[in-house]
Design a protein around this motif. Structure first.
Motif, short mmCIF file in Angstrom:
data_model
loop_
_atom_site.label_atom_id
_atom_site.label_comp_id
_atom_site.label_asym_id
_atom_site.label_seq_id
_atom_site.Cartn_x
_atom_site.Cartn_y
_atom_site.Cartn_z
N UNK A 303 -36.61 26.98 -41.90
CA UNK A 303 -37.98 26.49 -41.92
C UNK A 303 -38.15 25.35 -42.91
N UNK A 304 -37.56 25.49 -44.09
CA UNK A 304 -37.63 24.43 -45.09
C UNK A 304 -36.96 23.15 -44.59
N UNK A 305 -35.81 23.29 -43.93
CA UNK A 305 -35.10 22.12 -43.40
C UNK A 305 -35.94 21.40 -42.36
N UNK A 306 -36.65 22.17 -41.53
CA UNK A 306 -37.53 21.56 -40.53
C UNK A 306 -38.65 20.77 -41.19
N UNK A 307 -39.20 21.32 -42.28
CA UNK A 307 -40.23 20.59 -43.02
C UNK A 307 -39.68 19.28 -43.55
N UNK A 308 -38.49 19.31 -44.13
CA UNK A 308 -37.92 18.09 -44.71
C UNK A 308 -37.63 17.07 -43.63
N UNK A 309 -37.20 17.53 -42.47
CA UNK A 309 -36.92 16.60 -41.37
C UNK A 309 -38.18 15.90 -40.90
N UNK A 310 -39.32 16.58 -41.02
CA UNK A 310 -40.58 16.01 -40.58
C UNK A 310 -41.23 15.14 -41.64
N UNK A 311 -40.70 15.19 -42.85
CA UNK A 311 -41.35 14.52 -43.97
C UNK A 311 -41.48 13.03 -43.70
N UNK A 312 -42.61 12.51 -44.14
CA UNK A 312 -42.83 11.07 -44.06
C UNK A 312 -43.05 10.56 -45.47
N UNK A 313 -42.88 9.31 -45.67
CA UNK A 313 -43.07 8.73 -46.99
C UNK A 313 -44.42 8.04 -47.02
N UNK A 314 -45.26 8.43 -47.96
CA UNK A 314 -46.58 7.87 -48.07
C UNK A 314 -46.52 6.51 -48.76
N UNK A 315 -47.65 5.88 -48.87
CA UNK A 315 -47.71 4.53 -49.42
C UNK A 315 -47.19 4.46 -50.85
N UNK A 316 -47.38 5.53 -51.62
CA UNK A 316 -46.91 5.51 -53.00
C UNK A 316 -45.48 6.04 -53.15
N UNK A 317 -44.81 6.23 -52.00
CA UNK A 317 -43.43 6.65 -52.03
C UNK A 317 -43.23 8.15 -52.17
N UNK A 318 -44.31 8.92 -52.07
CA UNK A 318 -44.22 10.37 -52.18
C UNK A 318 -43.90 10.99 -50.84
N UNK A 319 -42.99 11.96 -50.83
CA UNK A 319 -42.67 12.64 -49.57
C UNK A 319 -43.77 13.61 -49.24
N UNK A 320 -44.13 13.67 -47.97
CA UNK A 320 -45.11 14.64 -47.50
C UNK A 320 -44.64 15.18 -46.16
N UNK A 321 -44.95 16.45 -45.90
CA UNK A 321 -44.47 17.09 -44.67
C UNK A 321 -45.61 17.71 -43.91
N UNK A 322 -46.67 16.98 -43.74
CA UNK A 322 -47.79 17.50 -43.00
C UNK A 322 -48.64 18.46 -43.80
N UNK A 323 -48.53 18.42 -45.13
CA UNK A 323 -49.32 19.33 -45.95
C UNK A 323 -50.78 18.95 -45.91
N UNK A 324 -51.63 19.97 -46.04
CA UNK A 324 -53.07 19.74 -45.96
C UNK A 324 -53.58 19.09 -47.24
#
Length: 324
Positions: A303-324
């Motif tokens: 499950x964690x690996x799936x989250x990381x695969x979906x992660x996108x990089x935001x404008x400030x360079x922070x990784x996000x994975x669809x978190x609310x």
């Protein structure tokens, strides 16, 4: 994926005590050997103030000061010791640390925890403090302070024993939804009302259990269609296993792995971070309990690996994975 441990705090239990204290170190050793992608981290200790988020000050003080009565110690199932205090603090601290990490990375875990029989004013059933209740309230406070919005929480408790302490603590709290799938005739014999209780008969096997789980999860999501939870605490008890001394259900190891897979898949589908705690496990052969728990970590890591695969990089360079 981060997983927090506190197994080096070993309680000085009397000879013949039936609590399998050794399982925690056995699990960490197997995780280190077989799942090297896990980052195993020593758990911090919860503070007095953090414990007071879910527990009455008189109870916290009695535990910390060593003034528990003989009756209170019998209900917990452990004699008081300094090691008991430190282990209990760190079991809560591990779930707090895992919750913070899950909100950042999608999934994290506590190698112990799931102490769901502890109520606001007492311990019970090998549970001193309720780690999930403390962590849930702290995450809500930190979330509101940072974002000025409400963090809704769901507890998916799949230990074989009902999460009576968690249900009691959150009885009048509409921001936390408690779901417990458990043996109808098992401990505790006087149960508290969760938001959703699903009682199972002795001898329940894989197919019936998984059907009941699917129905419970469908109800959870239906009741939150307008405002889904932003964090799930998943109590992945190993004690529904067919080889458990105290469980009275008959789930196979494969059935329990499928249980875990369905929980993580349902949360990932909805973009909800998950904190996994381990709860009970009392196998006739303790290696069977550890093997079941190891399989839970395989599903959590997937499950964690799936989250990381979906992660996108935001404008400030922070990784996000669809978190609310």
């Amino acid at each position: 994926m981060h997983a927090y441990y506190s197994d080096h705090y070993v309680l000085p239990l009397p000879a013949g005590h039936r609590f399998p204290m050794a399982k925690y170190r056995m699990l960490r050793d197997r995780l280190a050997a077989e799942l090297p992608a896990l980052r195993l981290v020593e758990a911090p200790a919860a503070s007095d103030g953090e414990l007071a988020l879910a527990h009455e000050p008189a109870w916290v003080n009695a535990v910390l000061d060593g003034t528990l009565s003989a009756t209170q110690q019998r209900e917990i199932g452990f004699p008081w010791s300094e090691a008991m205090v430190e282990r209990s603090r760190r079991s809560v601290g591990a779930t707090i640390a895992a919750a913070r990490r899950a909100l950042d990375e999608g999934v994290a875990a506590n190698l112990a925890g799931g102490t769901h029989h502890a109520s606001a004013d007492k311990g019970s059933g090998y549970c001193v403090f309720n780690d999930i209740a403390v962590a849930a309230r702290l995450m809500q406070a930190e979330w509101h302070r940072a974002r000025r919005t409400l963090l809704r929480v769901a507890v998916i408790d799949l230990d074989v024993h009902q999460g009576n302490g968690t249900a009691a603590i959150f009885r009048d709290d509409p921001t936390v939804f408690t779901l417990s799938l458990h043996g109808e005739k098992n401990f505790p014999f006087r149960k508290e009302a969760s938001d959703l209780d699903v009682e199972l008969p002795d001898g329940c096997r894989d197919a019936a259990y998984l059907a009941a789980l699917d129905g419970a999860l469908a109800t959870l999501w239906a009741r939150h269609s307008d405002a889904p939870p932003g964090l799930v605490f998943y109590l992945a008890g190993a004690d529904p296993h067919e080889g458990d001394r105290l469980g009275r259900l008959r789930l196979s190891a494969a059935g329990l792995a499928e249980r875990d897979r369905r929980v993580f898949a349902a949360c990932a589908e909805r973009g909800i971070p998950v904190v996994m705690t381990m709860g009970g496990g009392y196998g006739v052969n303790i290696d069977d309990t550890v093997t079941v728990q190891l399989a839970s970590y395989r599903e959590a890591l997937a499950g964690w690996s799936a989250w990381r695969a979906r992660a996108v990089v935001t404008a400030d360079g922070t990784a996000a994975a669809g978190l609310r």
